[in-house]
Design an enzyme around this catalytic site. Structure first.
Site, PDB file in Angstrom:
ATOM      1  N   HIS A  17       0.842  -1.209   0.000  1.00  0.00           N
ATOM      2  CA  HIS A  17       0.000   0.000   0.000  1.00  0.00           C
ATOM      3  C   HIS A  17       0.878   1.261   0.000  1.00  0.00           C
ATOM      4  O   HIS A  17       0.626   2.210  -0.745  1.00  0.00           O
ATOM      5  CB  HIS A  17      -0.885   0.052   1.250  1.00  0.00           C
ATOM      6  CG  HIS A  17      -1.964  -0.980   1.318  1.00  0.00           C
ATOM      7  ND1 HIS A  17      -2.148  -1.793   2.424  1.00  0.00           N
ATOM      8  CD2 HIS A  17      -2.951  -1.326   0.441  1.00  0.00           C
ATOM      9  CE1 HIS A  17      -3.190  -2.580   2.227  1.00  0.00           C
ATOM     10  NE2 HIS A  17      -3.686  -2.334   1.021  1.00  0.00           N
ATOM     11  N   LYS A  41     -18.017  -6.769   7.897  1.00  0.00           N
ATOM     12  CA  LYS A  41     -16.753  -7.495   8.076  1.00  0.00           C
ATOM     13  C   LYS A  41     -16.288  -7.427   9.525  1.00  0.00           C
ATOM     14  O   LYS A  41     -16.509  -6.433  10.216  1.00  0.00           O
ATOM     15  CB  LYS A  41     -15.677  -6.875   7.175  1.00  0.00           C
ATOM     16  CG  LYS A  41     -15.537  -7.573   5.835  1.00  0.00           C
ATOM     17  CD  LYS A  41     -14.243  -7.134   5.186  1.00  0.00           C
ATOM     18  CE  LYS A  41     -14.069  -7.728   3.805  1.00  0.00           C
ATOM     19  NZ  LYS A  41     -12.886  -7.168   3.131  1.00  0.00           N
ATOM     20  N   ARG A  94      -1.752  -6.093  -8.403  1.00  0.00           N
ATOM     21  CA  ARG A  94      -0.519  -6.856  -8.199  1.00  0.00           C
ATOM     22  C   ARG A  94      -0.302  -7.876  -9.302  1.00  0.00           C
ATOM     23  O   ARG A  94       0.790  -8.049  -9.805  1.00  0.00           O
ATOM     24  CB  ARG A  94      -0.572  -7.585  -6.840  1.00  0.00           C
ATOM     25  CG  ARG A  94      -0.527  -6.658  -5.663  1.00  0.00           C
ATOM     26  CD  ARG A  94      -1.062  -7.323  -4.441  1.00  0.00           C
ATOM     27  NE  ARG A  94      -2.471  -7.661  -4.614  1.00  0.00           N
ATOM     28  CZ  ARG A  94      -3.298  -7.988  -3.643  1.00  0.00           C
ATOM     29  NH1 ARG A  94      -2.842  -8.066  -2.419  1.00  0.00           N
ATOM     30  NH2 ARG A  94      -4.557  -8.265  -3.879  1.00  0.00           N
ATOM     31  N   SER A 132      -3.102  -7.791   2.653  1.00  0.00           N
ATOM     32  CA  SER A 132      -3.433  -7.711   4.084  1.00  0.00           C
ATOM     33  C   SER A 132      -3.939  -9.068   4.576  1.00  0.00           C
ATOM     34  O   SER A 132      -3.624  -9.505   5.683  1.00  0.00           O
ATOM     35  CB  SER A 132      -4.511  -6.655   4.321  1.00  0.00           C
ATOM     36  OG  SER A 132      -4.078  -5.401   3.888  1.00  0.00           O
TER      37      SER A 132
HETATM   38  O1  PNS Z   1      -9.002  -3.096   0.211  1.00  0.00           O
HETATM   39  P1  PNS Z   1     -10.232  -3.643  -0.426  1.00  0.00           P
HETATM   40  O2  PNS Z   1     -11.036  -4.398   0.595  1.00  0.00           O
HETATM   41  O3  PNS Z   1      -9.921  -4.462  -1.655  1.00  0.00           O
HETATM   42  O4  PNS Z   1     -11.113  -2.379  -0.919  1.00  0.00           O
HETATM   43  C1  PNS Z   1     -12.358  -2.566  -1.546  1.00  0.00           C
HETATM   44  C2  PNS Z   1     -13.091  -1.219  -1.697  1.00  0.00           C
HETATM   45  C3  PNS Z   1     -13.140  -0.465  -0.386  1.00  0.00           C
HETATM   46  C4  PNS Z   1     -12.364  -0.360  -2.717  1.00  0.00           C
HETATM   47  C5  PNS Z   1     -14.527  -1.525  -2.214  1.00  0.00           C
HETATM   48  O5  PNS Z   1     -15.088  -2.536  -1.436  1.00  0.00           O
HETATM   49  C6  PNS Z   1     -15.450  -0.321  -2.198  1.00  0.00           C
HETATM   50  O6  PNS Z   1     -15.263   0.603  -2.962  1.00  0.00           O
HETATM   51  N1  PNS Z   1     -16.426  -0.316  -1.274  1.00  0.00           N
HETATM   52  C7  PNS Z   1     -17.347   0.793  -1.092  1.00  0.00           C
HETATM   53  C8  PNS Z   1     -18.770   0.417  -1.510  1.00  0.00           C
HETATM   54  C9  PNS Z   1     -18.938   0.590  -3.006  1.00  0.00           C
HETATM   55  O7  PNS Z   1     -18.785   1.662  -3.554  1.00  0.00           O
HETATM   56  N2  PNS Z   1     -19.283  -0.523  -3.679  1.00  0.00           N
HETATM   57  C10 PNS Z   1     -19.434  -0.571  -5.109  1.00  0.00           C
HETATM   58  C11 PNS Z   1     -18.102  -0.844  -5.765  1.00  0.00           C
HETATM   59  S1  PNS Z   1     -18.234  -0.991  -7.492  1.00  0.00           S
END
Ligand code: PNS
Length: 164
Positions: A17, A41, A94, A132
């Site tokens: 990150h 979660k 990645r 993570s």
């Molecule tokens: O670190 P992560 O868990 O891969 O991050 C995922 C994240 C936070 C980018 C994604 O879950 C997200 O954007 N969540 C917010 C809700 C949302 O907008 N959902 C629609 C996504 S298309």
């Protein structure tokens, strides 16, 4: 003025990150690290703990060219980005296996908010296998995670485990 959101769970923040943040700083004037508040979660660290750790560890990276801010959000990412007047969402990719899911999200976000572009960035190869989720798994099974997360994060993980 180009402001980007770098969203994620950051549970915990890894060196991968931080590598993306450093690289993003070469492209954007400001990066807001947006920690998702996800009630569905069961995280290892609370949002407040993650925010505090991120604020600490970004001090040690090279981001002189841009401003880095840590924040949290809930709900739709694009709504948060609009509220923050950000025009870009940064996501780290990645391996090709990340791409499918990231592409889906990027296209869905574009449909919801066409004015926001998603920019995919590649971390250094040495972090190409770091996540993570794996860091937590290896840590909980007693494996060595040094070099994968900042020393402060490793310390907090040990403290957290001892509290349990
Ligand atoms: O670190 P992560 O868990 O891969 O991050 C995922 C994240 C936070 C980018 C994604 O879950 C997200 O954007 N969540 C917010 C809700 C949302 O907008 N959902 C629609 C996504 S298309």
């Amino acid at each position: 003025m180009q402001r980007a959101i770098y969203p994620g769970s950051f549970d915990p923040v890894t060196n991968g990150h931080l590598d993306i943040i450093e690289r993003g700083c070469k492209l954007f004037d400001e990066i807001i690290i947006g920690i998702l508040v996800n009630p569905d979660k069961q995280p290892f660290f609370t949002v407040e703990e993650r925010q505090e750790m991120l604020n600490d560890v970004i001090k040690s990276i090279n981001h002189r060219q841009c401003t880095v801010r840590v924040d949290s959000f809930s709900g739709l990412l694009v709504n948060y980005a609009v509220a923050q007047q950000a025009s870009v969402i940064v996501r780290g990719i990645r391996a090709i296996s990340d791409y499918e899911y990231e592409l889906q999200m990027a296209l869905m976000n574009r449909r919801l908010e066409p004015g926001i572009e998603t920019v995919f960035m590649m971390p250094a190869e040495i972090y190409s296998y770091v996540s993570s989720r794996l860091v937590k798994e290896v840590f909980h099974l007693g494996g060595d995670i040094s070099g994968l997360v900042p020393p402060l994060v490793e310390k907090r993980m040990k403290e957290k485990l001892n509290q349990r």
